[in-house]
Design a protein around this motif. Structure first.
Motif, PDB file in Angstrom:
ATOM      1  N   SER A  57      47.206  47.446  36.198  1.00 34.75           N
ATOM      2  CA  SER A  57      46.615  46.405  35.344  1.00 34.75           C
ATOM      3  C   SER A  57      46.486  45.081  36.098  1.00 34.75           C
ATOM      4  O   SER A  57      45.523  44.337  35.891  1.00 34.75           O
ATOM      5  N   ARG A  58      47.425  44.807  36.998  1.00 35.11           N
ATOM      6  CA  ARG A  58      47.362  43.563  37.780  1.00 35.11           C
ATOM      7  C   ARG A  58      46.249  43.624  38.827  1.00 35.11           C
ATOM      8  O   ARG A  58      45.645  42.607  39.162  1.00 35.11           O
ATOM      9  N   ILE A  59      45.970  44.825  39.329  1.00 38.93           N
ATOM     10  CA  ILE A  59      44.906  44.983  40.321  1.00 38.93           C
ATOM     11  C   ILE A  59      43.554  44.591  39.729  1.00 38.93           C
ATOM     12  O   ILE A  59      42.642  44.170  40.451  1.00 38.93           O
ATOM     13  N   MET A  60      43.408  44.690  38.409  1.00 43.69           N
ATOM     14  CA  MET A  60      42.135  44.332  37.780  1.00 43.69           C
ATOM     15  C   MET A  60      41.784  42.858  38.010  1.00 43.69           C
ATOM     16  O   MET A  60      40.612  42.484  37.925  1.00 43.69           O
ATOM     17  N   ASP A  61      42.765  42.025  38.295  1.00 46.44           N
ATOM     18  CA  ASP A  61      42.484  40.623  38.610  1.00 46.44           C
ATOM     19  C   ASP A  61      41.903  40.465  40.011  1.00 46.44           C
ATOM     20  O   ASP A  61      41.514  39.363  40.395  1.00 46.44           O
ATOM     21  N   CYS A  62      41.850  41.558  40.767  1.00 41.98           N
ATOM     22  CA  CYS A  62      41.285  41.512  42.115  1.00 41.98           C
ATOM     23  C   CYS A  62      39.818  41.938  42.138  1.00 41.98           C
ATOM     24  O   CYS A  62      39.180  41.902  43.193  1.00 41.98           O
ATOM     25  N   VAL A  63      39.297  42.360  41.013  1.00 46.59           N
ATOM     26  CA  VAL A  63      37.900  42.798  40.943  1.00 46.59           C
ATOM     27  C   VAL A  63      36.981  41.607  41.177  1.00 46.59           C
ATOM     28  O   VAL A  63      37.166  40.537  40.583  1.00 46.59           O
ATOM     29  N   GLY A  64      35.981  41.774  42.039  1.00 45.58           N
ATOM     30  CA  GLY A  64      35.137  40.656  42.443  1.00 45.58           C
ATOM     31  C   GLY A  64      33.923  40.403  41.575  1.00 45.58           C
ATOM     32  O   GLY A  64      33.168  39.468  41.826  1.00 45.58           O
ATOM     33  N   CYS A  65      33.689  41.231  40.572  1.00 46.11           N
ATOM     34  CA  CYS A  65      32.551  41.066  39.669  1.00 46.11           C
ATOM     35  C   CYS A  65      33.085  40.718  38.292  1.00 46.11           C
ATOM     36  O   CYS A  65      33.944  41.428  37.760  1.00 46.11           O
ATOM     37  N   ASP A  66      32.617  39.621  37.699  1.00 45.21           N
ATOM     38  CA  ASP A  66      33.162  39.155  36.431  1.00 45.21           C
ATOM     39  C   ASP A  66      33.034  40.186  35.315  1.00 45.21           C
ATOM     40  O   ASP A  66      33.964  40.388  34.532  1.00 45.21           O
ATOM     41  N   LYS A  67      31.875  40.811  35.191  1.00 46.67           N
ATOM     42  CA  LYS A  67      31.714  41.799  34.130  1.00 46.67           C
ATOM     43  C   LYS A  67      32.599  43.016  34.359  1.00 46.67           C
ATOM     44  O   LYS A  67      33.187  43.557  33.422  1.00 46.67           O
ATOM     45  N   CYS A  68      32.694  43.445  35.607  1.00 46.69           N
ATOM     46  CA  CYS A  68      33.561  44.583  35.926  1.00 46.69           C
ATOM     47  C   CYS A  68      35.019  44.234  35.644  1.00 46.69           C
ATOM     48  O   CYS A  68      35.787  45.053  35.133  1.00 46.69           O
ATOM     49  N   LYS A  69      35.405  43.016  35.986  1.00 49.43           N
ATOM     50  CA  LYS A  69      36.769  42.565  35.727  1.00 49.43           C
ATOM     51  C   LYS A  69      37.038  42.521  34.224  1.00 49.43           C
ATOM     52  O   LYS A  69      38.097  42.937  33.748  1.00 49.43           O
ATOM     53  N   LEU A  70      36.080  41.993  33.472  1.00 49.30           N
ATOM     54  CA  LEU A  70      36.203  41.900  32.020  1.00 49.30           C
ATOM     55  C   LEU A  70      36.512  43.265  31.413  1.00 49.30           C
ATOM     56  O   LEU A  70      37.489  43.433  30.671  1.00 49.30           O
TER      57      LEU A  70
END
Length: 458
Positions: free
Chosen positions: A374-387
């Motif tokens: 779940s913390r790795i999701m803060d590393c996603v570089g695309c805002d929509k993908c992160k959302l």
């Protein structure tokens, strides 16, 4: 002369007919390959794939689709500004520069207006483009004044409740509401090293080493068999990954040929992208198992909703609109009644059931692994993908919390509103639980479309 002309036309007709049959035959074979494991019992469960498809597509999905468009489930409060805790931001396209405040509901993304190189055509769909990612990955955060005022009322109501636990990032200055209907989960152009690093970290560092037939991630022919708990963890993550990929394939942007004449392209299923991700020929044989893992993840989250049904049936689902709230509660009870009636629920009592000391250590390891995911999701570089990544991992985390809470676990156990000192769900947890399950539900429903397209592509 007429004879020769007729012969030529006959040859052309036969050739075209042969080509059509040949194309359909190839597509049919692709359908057989991709869906070869979507029949019979789901791994480590007694439920059958066909049973889930039937109840989801005919009963659950239509109801969920309606419920999730309502205001209570439409606005997600989330922090998209948290820095990656594991490595410096390596987004090659600097997607954090997508200023979401600039997005307005009535605006068409500029990337759809451009494209003089026809970069979204089917022939050029694999072309690398930073601008494509930047524009399609941008969020639309426009909110009406009425919505902003409603959120203040919701917060006051929540603060008056006895909450069991803190919601992730609730006190963060970066928290903001995002309208999910304005930011659907679909293709964004986010590809390359950044997303590969995300999933590599999840599977290689935070997932247990899988058997060859489990799906995504590294596999070794001579790897030792995993225990049930570790197989469950990997199949959950693989099912989530599969669901995300299905959405990206189902809502894929194809640009038309009339650029500059009002043609902004179409969002529609991409058969070739689907085959690339799930055909055993292009996935070293893993694609069909990935699809089957989707049904496993679906079954786990379905069970969480069934177990929490007595609790959820007592919730107010407060938005400040009395008529809307009453209607939503009736809709929730309707879909929960269907979920509770499902005959082959996932049995969580089989997990962590061995030696008490070893089971406790294994459960803690399981929890820590998932917390890292779940913390790795803060590393996603695309805002929509992160959302959408954050929403779905939080929803899965809520499902796991429900499964292992309460006085006992197992197919007949429940958690209810009469034991709030032992169990409590926050608004955010309820929100992500339903929306995450809604994503899985849509994925299962979308498979019927892909199967149809693969069998009859013309």
């Amino acid at each position: 002369m007429k004879f020769y002309l007729g012969a030529i036309l006959l040859v052309l007709f036969i050739d075209v007919t042969f080509q059509e049959k040949n194309n359909k035959s190839k597509s049919s074979k692709a359908a057989d390959r991709c869906f070869c494991k979507l029949k019979g019992e789901i791994d480590d469960c007694t439920c059958k794939v066909e049973t889930i498809s039937d109840i989801n597509n005919n009963k659950i999905y239509p109801r969920l689709k309606s419920l999730l468009s309502r205001n209570y489930f439409r606005y997600f409060k989330v922090n998209l500004k948290k820095p990656c805790p594991f490595w410096p931001d390596d987004s090659r396209c600097a997607l954090k520069d997508c200023h979401v405040d600039k997005c307005k509901e009535e605006e068409v993304p500029i990337a759809l207006k451009k494209g003089h190189d026809n970069k979204y055509s089917k022939e050029a769909q694999n072309k690398d483009s930073c601008e494509e990612e930047r524009e399609l990955g941008a969020l639309n955060t426009s909110l009406s004044d009425e919505s902003k005022q409603a959120f203040k009322d919701w917060n006051k109501y929540d603060e008056s409740q006895e909450l069991f636990c803190d919601v992730d990032d609730e006190s963060s200055a970066g928290m903001e509401y995002v309208d999910l209907l304005l930011n659907p989960e679909r293709y964004t152009g986010y590809k390359g090293d950044s997303p590969h690093r995300i999933w590599r970290s999840i599977y290689e560092e935070n997932c247990f080493t899988p058997q060859p037939d489990i799906g995504y991630g590294p596999s070794k022919k001579n790897s030792p068999s995993l225990c049930l708990e570790k197989r469950t963890f990997h199949r959950l993550i693989s099912g989530l990954h599969t669901s995300i990929n299905i959405h990206l394939c189902y809502d894929y942007l194809f640009q038309g040929n009339n650029i500059g004449y009002g043609d902004v392209g179409k969002w529609e299923p991409n058969i070739e992208e689907f085959k690339k991700r799930f055909d055993p020929k292009t996935t070293s044989g893993a694609g069909p198992q990935r699809l089957k893992n989707l049904f496993f993840t679906y079954l786990v989250e379905l069970r969480a909703l069934a177990k929490a049904a007595p609790y959820l049936e007592q919730e107010d689902f407060f938005t400040g609109d009395t008529e809307e709230d009453l209607s939503l509660k009736e809709g929730i009870k309707d879909v929960l009644s269907i979920i509770k009636s499902f005959p082959d629920q996932f049995d969580e009592s089989k997990l962590f059931a061995g030696n008490p000391v070893e089971a406790k250590l294994l459960k803690e390891e399981f929890r820590n692994h998932f917390r890292n995911v779940s913390r790795i999701m803060d590393c996603v570089g695309c805002d929509k993908c992160k959302l959408w990544g954050k929403l779905q991992t939080q929803g899965m985390g809520t499902a796991l919390k429900i499964l292992f809470s309460g006085d006992d676990v197992g197919p007949d156990s429940t958690v209810n509103a009469h034991h709030k000192k032992q169990f409590q769900l926050t608004r955010s947890e309820i929100f992500t639980l339903f929306n995450a399950f809604g994503r899985l539900s849509k994925s299962v429903h979308s498979l019927e479309k892909f199967k149809s397209l693969l069998n009859d592509p013309m």
